[in-house]
Design an enzyme around this catalytic site. Structure first.
Site, PDB file in Angstrom:
ATOM      1  N   ARG A  53      -9.444 -15.487  -2.911  1.00 42.10           N
ATOM      2  CA  ARG A  53      -8.241 -15.907  -2.191  1.00 42.10           C
ATOM      3  C   ARG A  53      -6.999 -15.892  -3.071  1.00 42.10           C
ATOM      4  NH1 ARG A  53     -12.412 -18.768   0.075  1.00 42.10           N
ATOM      5  NH2 ARG A  53     -12.537 -18.682   2.344  1.00 42.10           N
ATOM      6  N   ARG A  54      -7.189 -15.966  -4.376  1.00 42.88           N
ATOM      7  CA  ARG A  54      -6.042 -15.961  -5.291  1.00 42.88           C
ATOM      8  C   ARG A  54      -5.840 -14.605  -5.958  1.00 42.88           C
ATOM      9  NH1 ARG A  54      -8.827 -20.614  -5.943  1.00 42.88           N
ATOM     10  NH2 ARG A  54      -9.984 -19.773  -7.716  1.00 42.88           N
ATOM     11  N   LYS A 101     -25.947 -20.333  -0.938  1.00 44.79           N
ATOM     12  CA  LYS A 101     -27.060 -21.217  -0.577  1.00 44.79           C
ATOM     13  C   LYS A 101     -26.496 -22.515  -0.031  1.00 44.79           C
ATOM     14  CE  LYS A 101     -29.862 -19.140  -4.222  1.00 44.79           C
ATOM     15  NZ  LYS A 101     -30.522 -19.318  -5.527  1.00 44.79           N
ATOM     16  N   LYS A 184     -34.013 -26.223  -1.880  1.00 44.72           N
ATOM     17  CA  LYS A 184     -34.416 -26.649  -3.226  1.00 44.72           C
ATOM     18  C   LYS A 184     -33.261 -27.328  -3.952  1.00 44.72           C
ATOM     19  CE  LYS A 184     -32.024 -23.301  -5.234  1.00 44.72           C
ATOM     20  NZ  LYS A 184     -30.902 -23.452  -6.177  1.00 44.72           N
ATOM     21  N   ASP A 238     -37.239 -20.294  -7.384  1.00 46.57           N
ATOM     22  CA  ASP A 238     -35.891 -20.842  -7.443  1.00 46.57           C
ATOM     23  C   ASP A 238     -35.930 -22.352  -7.676  1.00 46.57           C
ATOM     24  OD1 ASP A 238     -33.165 -20.962  -7.372  1.00 46.57           O
ATOM     25  OD2 ASP A 238     -32.943 -20.381  -5.281  1.00 46.57           O
ATOM     26  N   GLU A 275     -23.984 -27.426  -4.184  1.00 46.53           N
ATOM     27  CA  GLU A 275     -24.214 -27.264  -2.748  1.00 46.53           C
ATOM     28  C   GLU A 275     -25.231 -28.264  -2.200  1.00 46.53           C
ATOM     29  OE1 GLU A 275     -22.532 -25.645  -0.721  1.00 46.53           O
ATOM     30  OE2 GLU A 275     -21.698 -23.822  -1.637  1.00 46.53           O
TER      31      GLU A 275
END
Length: 329
Positions: A53-54, A101, A184, A238, A275
């Site tokens: 975006r920048r 994720k 996870k 993962d 996240e």
């Protein structure tokens, strides 16, 4: 790590055969993960455009000639990105790949579900695995999964990223691969708490082992097609990487909370998105709605909301009703 044409240090010291088919890749998101993937594709001789975006490029310019469009932005921006892409001149044959994720807080959808709804005529794929971006940036060997219901698309993207230091496997279960990598992150917060409380290796091993059937139960309920997916790189692999490394932001969230730090302070010190925090909240909304047992994730969510202390979360799990190990609860 910034987006540039420079390969990771170890990659730049070796030679690599040119790609059999040179592809145009647009990487959307120039954080550590997006930049690492851009480097891997450049190392293989492909043409790479990066967008943020920048940045100087517009989104329309970045995707105008793309054979593959890869999204590596944080979960909070995925829905808006899909809307913007609908207004762009993205080629009709472009393959959409998500490397994010998370779960959307408004719709509870995964990134691939958002893209599939917005682009029903495009092949959509998920890239997920035990891939700590700082290790890949340093040229250390790694493996991942590229999952799609479109086998030809999966093989195309597999060739795009595969090298002598980054091995890519394919899978026909994109939602399973995506949910394994998403759920996870919540477990990694729990493991960070475990280590932060100095509970020992026995406790951590038990926690990870009991977390796996919880992730499988949720993932299969939500539409994953192969239970084996959760025992593979995008599931157990993962989970092991994220639960055993201080490079994992989600692990560091749990560790910080166990050390008595407020959540806001922990997140401020991370320097990036964890996240698992958002995922825990959305997951509990789904679990309550669908009546899915998720005892470990539930205690993580309560901890993140400040309703219990790390020690109380441990006690709640240890004092649950006794049952056989194979019990599905």
């Amino acid at each position: 790590m910034t987006a540039s044409a420079t390969a990771p240090s170890n990659l730049s010291n070796s030679t690599h055969a040119p790609a059999a088919q040179v592809l145009n890749l647009a990487v959307l998101g120039t954080g550590a993960w997006g930049s690492a993937l851009a480097h891997l594709a450049r190392y293989n001789g492909h043409h790479v455009q990066t967008w943020s975006r920048r940045g100087e490029l517009t989104l329309a310019e970045a995707v105008a000639q793309a054979d593959v469009v890869l999204s590596a932005i944080s979960m909070k921006g995925v829905a808006n990105l899909a809307d913007q892409l609908q207004q762009s001149s993205m080629p009709a044959q472009a393959i959409l790949v998500t490397a994010t994720k998370g779960l959307d807080p408004e719709t509870t959808r995964t990134p691939s579900q958002i893209f599939r709804a917005a682009f029903p005529n495009h092949a959509v794929a998920v890239l997920s695995g035990p891939n700590l971006s700082k290790e890949i940036e340093g040229g250390l060997p790694a493996a991942t999964v590229l999952a799609s219901e479109d086998q030809a698309a999966a093989e195309t993207v597999q060739q795009l990223f595969s090298s002598d230091q980054f091995r890519v496997y394919t899978s026909p279960d994109p939602l399973g691969a995506e949910l394994g990598g998403t759920l996870k992150n919540v477990i990694a917060i729990a493991v960070g708490v475990c280590d932060g409380l100095n509970l020992g290796t026995n406790a951590k091993s038990a926690l990870i082992t009991r977390a796996l059937p919880e992730v499988i139960r949720i993932g299969m309920h939500l539409g994953a097609t192969e239970v084996e997916t959760f025992y593979g790189l995008s599931g157990l692999g993962d989970m092991l990487a994220t639960c055993s490394s201080s490079l994992s932001r989600n692990y560091r969230v749990g560790y910080g909370l166990a050390q008595g730090q407020p959540l806001d302070q922990v997140l401020e010190e991370l320097g990036g998105t964890a996240e698992g925090v958002n995922t825990a909240h959305v997951l509990m909304e789904i679990a309550n709605r669908e009546e899915i047992p998720a005892p470990i994730s539930r205690q993580v969510d309560r901890l993140l909301k400040g309703r219990i202390t790390p020690q109380e979360a441990l006690e709640a799990l240890m004092e649950r009703e006794l049952k056989p190990e194979a019990c599905d609860l």
